[in-house]
Design a protein around this motif. Sequence first.
Motif, PDB file in Angstrom:
ATOM      1  N   GLU A  15      39.161  48.877  42.177  1.00  0.00           N
ATOM      2  CA  GLU A  15      40.442  49.515  42.542  1.00  0.00           C
ATOM      3  C   GLU A  15      41.238  48.649  43.498  1.00  0.00           C
ATOM      4  N   VAL A  16      40.555  48.082  44.486  1.00  0.00           N
ATOM      5  CA  VAL A  16      41.256  47.259  45.463  1.00  0.00           C
ATOM      6  C   VAL A  16      41.907  46.073  44.761  1.00  0.00           C
ATOM      7  N   TYR A  17      41.163  45.447  43.858  1.00  0.00           N
ATOM      8  CA  TYR A  17      41.734  44.312  43.135  1.00  0.00           C
ATOM      9  C   TYR A  17      42.838  44.758  42.184  1.00  0.00           C
ATOM     10  N   TYR A  18      42.630  45.893  41.530  1.00  0.00           N
ATOM     11  CA  TYR A  18      43.661  46.351  40.599  1.00  0.00           C
ATOM     12  C   TYR A  18      44.975  46.600  41.331  1.00  0.00           C
ATOM     13  N   HIS A  19      44.868  47.135  42.540  1.00  0.00           N
ATOM     14  CA  HIS A  19      46.088  47.447  43.299  1.00  0.00           C
ATOM     15  C   HIS A  19      46.593  46.276  44.115  1.00  0.00           C
ATOM     16  N   ARG A  20      45.958  45.126  43.954  1.00  0.00           N
ATOM     17  CA  ARG A  20      46.362  43.927  44.685  1.00  0.00           C
ATOM     18  C   ARG A  20      46.479  44.237  46.172  1.00  0.00           C
ATOM     19  N   ALA A  21      45.469  44.905  46.684  1.00  0.00           N
ATOM     20  CA  ALA A  21      45.558  45.349  48.072  1.00  0.00           C
ATOM     21  C   ALA A  21      45.345  44.184  49.017  1.00  0.00           C
ATOM     22  N   ALA A  22      46.440  43.625  49.420  1.00  0.00           N
ATOM     23  CA  ALA A  22      46.527  42.655  50.490  1.00  0.00           C
ATOM     24  C   ALA A  22      45.291  41.801  50.721  1.00  0.00           C
ATOM     25  N   PHE A  23      45.202  40.736  49.997  1.00  0.00           N
ATOM     26  CA  PHE A  23      44.196  39.736  50.297  1.00  0.00           C
ATOM     27  C   PHE A  23      42.774  40.213  50.327  1.00  0.00           C
ATOM     28  N   HIS A  24      42.393  40.975  49.337  1.00  0.00           N
ATOM     29  CA  HIS A  24      40.997  41.360  49.316  1.00  0.00           C
ATOM     30  C   HIS A  24      40.126  40.113  49.201  1.00  0.00           C
ATOM     31  N   SER A  25      40.689  39.043  48.619  1.00  0.00           N
ATOM     32  CA  SER A  25      39.868  37.850  48.451  1.00  0.00           C
ATOM     33  C   SER A  25      39.435  37.243  49.788  1.00  0.00           C
ATOM     34  N   VAL A  26      40.153  37.562  50.868  1.00  0.00           N
ATOM     35  CA  VAL A  26      39.748  37.021  52.176  1.00  0.00           C
ATOM     36  C   VAL A  26      38.471  37.698  52.657  1.00  0.00           C
TER      37      VAL A  26
END
Lengths: 392, 380
Positions: A78-89
């Motif tokens: 969900e976090v990735y689907y919603h492009r929630a602010a730099f989850h990749s960090v």
Amino acid sequence: MDLNFTEEQKAFRKEVASFIERELPKDISDEDDGDEAWQFSLTFAKKLAERGWLCIGWPTEYGGGGRSLIDQAIFGEEVYYHRAAFHSVVHAGIYFVGPGLMHFGTEEQKRRILPLIAKGEIRVGQAFSEPEVGSDLSSLKTRAVRDGDYYVVNGQKTYQSWARRNDMTVVAARTDLEANKYRGISLMLCDLHSPGVTVRPLNTIDGLSHLDEIFFDNVRIPRQNLIGAENDGWNNLATILTFERSTSGLRVAGARRRDFDDFVQFCRDARRGGKALCENPFVRHKLVEMATELEVLSLLAWRVFWLSSQKIVPSTQASALNLGAKEWQRRFVERAMEILGVYGQLEPGSKGAPMNGRIEHLFMRSFGLSAAATPEIMKNLMAVRGLGLPRG
Amino acid sequence: MNLGLSEEHEMLKKSARDLLSQKCPASLVGRLEESEQGYSSELWSEMASLGWLGLGIPEKYGGSGGNILDMVVLAEETGYAALPSPNLSSVATCGQMLLSCVSEQDKARLLPGIASGKTIFSLALIEPDTGWDLSAMATKASLQGGYYIITGTKMFVPYGHVADFFLCIAQVKGKSAGRLGLFLVDAKSPGIKITQLKAMGGYRLCEVIFSRVKAPAQNLLCDLGRDKTPLVKALQPGMVVQSAEMVGGAQKSLEVTLEYAKQRIQFGRPIGAFQAVQYKCTDMAKDLEGCRIITWAAAWKLSEGLPCAKDVAMAKFYANTACRRIAWEGHQVHAAAAFLKEHVLQMYTRRAMAAESNLGDSEFLEDLIAAEMKLTGKAG
Ligand SMILES: Cc1cc2nc3c(=O)[nH]c(=O)nc-3n(C[C@H](O)[C@H](O)[C@H](O)COP(=O)(O)OP(=O)(O)OC[C@H]3O[C@@H](n4cnc5c(N)ncnc54)[C@H](O)[C@@H]3O)c2cc1C
């Protein structure tokens, strides 16, 4: 066989999605690497942590939510689907450095470090690659020399994801020069704010600054930060990389799915020569192929999550997923560029750029697919470990 | 039969390689990409004085009387150097369009400026939602009191910000409604608004809005008819020269990659010793050889005035797909190293991608080839 999520899992997914939709300002983009976006993402990670979601699949004694890996995957998706602010960090901490510590860290390290990650207080990375050492990590040259209760580290690491935004990183360094090259490597946690650490940004071609170099000049790392036994870092390093590779499913099922959905919507809305783009047979054919391949990958991703949640190491499936994900990302951007035709070359911020240049950006970013391992190395691993073929 | 280059071609190639490697190093290309103008006036004048800009123009119009094959030989070198300049658009595309379809008088009036590099022409063709569907063109020109009034928006107009003249393709209203016309429009005419686009390829592209722009009636240089065939034919030289630039860029990408494969050591040996890497390099070389020979063949036919609609479309279509594969394989061999802006390979990759939709994207070319192959069933 049962492909259904439980009622609780469905409810959890809904709760995460509506929380993010509510809390995420429309003007914050996951492609914004500026300081303001960064400050926002710090706060946002803490909000997710307050709800016990950030590391929901971790044990409670280390600050986690004590729930299953399936919940962790639902959250990540969900976090990735919603492009929630730099989850990749925060990705490394939640999905591979943290789990790595859980496997082979000391109890003291787990209690000291893991809750900080789970609360969104610190971000961690892994410092493995060096200018002369990429695929062949066992030849790494960064040195760590014992000096009383410290290791003194010298060397250079490169292609470090988000190093300038990270607080700590797991450094792989050589502690025994005499031993066989696999036997002289140690892993240690380095505070990136220590004296002697210099982080220098690299300019990547996707227009986003997310890779850095790290220079270690007589950096003193306390011995209590040694992860696992001295000179015994090689297998642990490989395990951390395996964890990293098996989380590629989150990006597939979340981020890639979102990119694809948005693109399909664009093809419904955009008109070429008076007709909707998606009515063009050339376009439909490509969209249908991409959709089918993405469906396969998403299922593979969930199979890997499920196997992991059953404590089964998903080796062949994880490699297939990882390879498939890299291939799909590549094919997606190529086909999307073909569909956009002449307009595809317009960059974010250009007049007339379709989807504000998102596809152009993803296209350039797809050249960074060697993250975690090149496809050839993945294939070598899969052939030998997964399929039992002789070593080349 | 002779499937090689002539001695003169080899000389041209060598002098271009020598000059450009000296005067157009990658560092300059990088700077030019960031600069206001997007290309070097100095180099442009030098190219003119060497006769490069007039290569494909007869002597009586100020050129040196060569042909498309000569232009192709040179274009491989400008592509190899990734030279940013209006050469492809002004000289190859517009110059050859004029040569093939305007009156004697207009040729004598317009071509010498192109050959000397003093006048820069740019083709205003693609619109915001036509793509390469030329039948969907909405820009219109209507005749009023001795003037055509042109209204419409054109995109991807190469070096439009420095152009002296636009060759604007518009629907001719009035007497010959429904026909496409080739209009000469002075870039300084009132009603023109130019905005630079940000595009990945390193060449400058602009949006040009024509709002009731007046052009004298005689500026309808050519009636292109109702069907796209005459327009496509007029674009053929540009397409071939674009393919040749792509070949040159792909040659450079291959060389850079081979060099890296020999020098980068992993697991105690050069990565080029791994078969996985060798196969990528061999695939690149295979694609490049194919791309080059089909481009030469199309250029030769064009130079000889032979029918070549299929050959030209195939050359560009093959270059489109092959050069993208070459770029990708090159990146695979470099892994993270070429993900950095400072790396030379990525410059060629961006060029190749932008070239893919310039003067014919793959969908458009596939249609042309299919038509040439008569891939239409019997009616009824
Ligand atoms: C976006 C991104 C993020 C990254 N983040 C991090 C990070 O946070 N931390 C970190 O430590 N590193 C990071 N990296 C680096 C990444 O781990 C390396 O790119 C990867 O390990 C490959 O190394 P290399 O790029 O040096 O390529 P090389 O190892 O030099 O490989 C070059 C070529 O040789 C091939 N090759 C090498 N060995 C063999 C073999 N035995 N058989 C066949 N082919 C072979 C490769 O497949 C490739 O095609 C990141 C990279 C990227 C692109």
